[in-house]
Design an enzyme around this catalytic site. Sequence first.
Site, PDB file in Angstrom:
ATOM      1  N   LYS A 117      -7.856  -1.015   6.782  1.00 23.00           N
ATOM      2  CA  LYS A 117      -8.141  -1.635   5.478  1.00 23.00           C
ATOM      3  C   LYS A 117      -7.148  -2.752   5.161  1.00 23.00           C
ATOM      4  CE  LYS A 117      -8.370   2.620   4.079  1.00 23.00           C
ATOM      5  NZ  LYS A 117      -8.481   3.922   3.451  1.00 23.00           N
ATOM      6  N   SER A 144      -6.870   4.609   9.577  1.00 23.86           N
ATOM      7  CA  SER A 144      -7.599   4.491   8.309  1.00 23.86           C
ATOM      8  C   SER A 144      -6.874   3.521   7.358  1.00 23.86           C
ATOM      9  CB  SER A 144      -7.707   5.893   7.699  1.00 23.86           C
ATOM     10  OG  SER A 144      -8.100   5.847   6.364  1.00 23.86           O
ATOM     11  N   ASP A 197     -14.468   3.307   8.012  1.00 28.57           N
ATOM     12  CA  ASP A 197     -13.461   4.177   7.402  1.00 28.57           C
ATOM     13  C   ASP A 197     -14.087   5.023   6.299  1.00 28.57           C
ATOM     14  OD1 ASP A 197     -10.724   5.180   6.929  1.00 28.57           O
ATOM     15  OD2 ASP A 197     -11.025   4.220   4.983  1.00 28.57           O
ATOM     16  N   ARG A 211     -13.866  13.396   7.840  1.00 28.15           N
ATOM     17  CA  ARG A 211     -12.574  14.071   8.062  1.00 28.15           C
ATOM     18  C   ARG A 211     -12.290  15.048   6.932  1.00 28.15           C
ATOM     19  NH1 ARG A 211      -8.889   9.327   7.906  1.00 28.15           N
ATOM     20  NH2 ARG A 211      -7.198  10.819   8.093  1.00 28.15           N
ATOM     21  N   HIS A 260       0.834  -1.199   0.000  1.00 28.66           N
ATOM     22  CA  HIS A 260       0.000   0.000   0.000  1.00 28.66           C
ATOM     23  C   HIS A 260       0.868   1.249   0.000  1.00 28.66           C
ATOM     24  CE1 HIS A 260      -3.564   2.405   0.928  1.00 28.66           C
ATOM     25  NE2 HIS A 260      -2.776   3.106   1.721  1.00 28.66           N
TER      26      HIS A 260
END
Length: 446
Positions: free
Chosen positions: A196, A192, A170, A177, A91
Amino acid sequence: VTRVGEGLEFDPRDVVARKRDGVELSAGELRAFILGYASGEIPDYQAAAFLMAAYLNGLTAKETAEITTAMIDSGDTISLGRIRRPKVDKHSTGGVSDGVTLVFAPLAAALGLAVAKLSGRGRGHTGGTLDKLESIPGLRTDLSPEELERQVEEVGCAVASQSKDLVPADGALYALRDATATVASIPLIAASVMSKKLAVESDLILLDVKAGSGAFMKTARAAEELAMACVGLAEHRGRACRAAVTDMSQPLGSAIGNALDVAEAVMLLRGDERGRLRELTVAFAAEALEQLEERDSSAARAAAERSLDDGTAAERFARMIEAQGGDPRVLEDPWSVLPAAPVRVEVVARGEGFLAAVEGEELGRIAATLGAGRIKKGDPIDHAVGLEFRPKIGDRLEAGEPVATVHARDESAAEAASERVRRAVTITPDPATPPPLVFGWHGGRR
Ligand code: URA
C-alpha cells in the site's frame, strides 16, 4: 491443469504443495497465484491453504518481494507528479491512542513538506485515522486521486481513504487472513503494509512499527523483524524508507476513541500538550526533515517543535479540515463541534504505588466495546465515546487518584468499562522503569 475462466494456465495446487513442502517458489508462480486470487480465478480455499502454508513455513525475502510486487500490480498506483515539495508518507502498524498522523500531516506541511496520506479504519483494538477524522462534522475522506493531489499541492497535506482499486489483492487477502488465523505472519504483514505504501509515489516512507501490549507485535524483537522486512521491501523497489520501532506497552497519548483523539490532536497542534505523543510526532517530523532536506537532527527537531508552538502547524490543520469539508472551528473550540458522550465517569486508582504495567490491548478493546471501534466488520462507530487514560508507566499514584475518564452512552456501559480499566493496570510498591519511547531506527540513511 486447472483452468478457471480465462488465462489461468497452472495448477494452484502445485503452488500450495510446494509451499507446504518448504520449497522456495519462483517469481512467476507467486505472481500468477496472487494475481489469480485477486481476479477471482483462484478460489478462497486454495488461497487459504497457501496462506496457512506460508504462515507455517515462512516466506523468504525474495518470495515476500515477489508477492508485494504482484499485490501492487493487482490495481492502480498513484503518482503525485504535480506536487513539487518533497513528499513524505507515514504509516503506523497500529496502536492505542496513536494519534501521530493527525498531527504529523499538518506539521510536516508547515515544515514545507507534502503529505498525501491514505489511511485505514480501526481494526480490532486499534484506532483508525479515518474514523477519528470523521468525528469532525462534514469532513470527507473519500477524495479522488485528483482531489488528493490538488489539495496536497494547495495545502501541503490531505488524509484520505484508500480506494478499492489501490492494491485490491491486499483487500482480498487481508480479509481471508483475518478469517483463517494467518494475520500474524511477519512476511505477510510486511507485504500488506508495504504494497500500500509502495503503490503511492513518495520521496520517503516513514514507518512506525509498534511493539508492546497494545500492538500486534508484542515484543520489540518481533517489531524489529517486521521493521527490517518492510525496509527490505522498500529497498527492493529502490524507495527510501526509515522505520522506527516504538513503544506500545501503554497508550501513546491519553485519548482512546475518535472525537477524544481529535481533541487531543488539537491540544498538541496548539502547543498546549507535552508528553510522549508530542515527542514521537516531533521525532517523525524531524526524521523527515533530516532525510529530505538534509537538516541536522537538532535543527530539525527545533524546527518541528517551533511549528507546534507558533501556530503554523495548527493553521495547516485548519486548512486541511476546511478543504475536506469539515468545520475548522474544531481548532478554536473543539467541543463546540465534536460530539461529546452524555455520561462521564472517573476511574480512580485502587491502591498507592507505581504504575508498573498497562494492558494496552485491553484498553483498546474497552474503548471498542463502548462503541469507539468495531466488534465486527461494518459495525457503525460512535465517535463520541472512549477513554482518557492519563498516567504513564513509572508514574507514582495515590490511592483514590483519578487515572482515567470513561466517556459512555449510558451508566451501565460506563460502569462495566470502569471495572475493566481498573483491572487493566498493575500498581506495584516498587518504582517501575518507564520503557523507552523509540527502541531504534532501521533503514539506510540517504
Ligand atoms: N496492517 C496492514 O495493513 N496489514 C497487515 O497485515 C497488518 C497490519
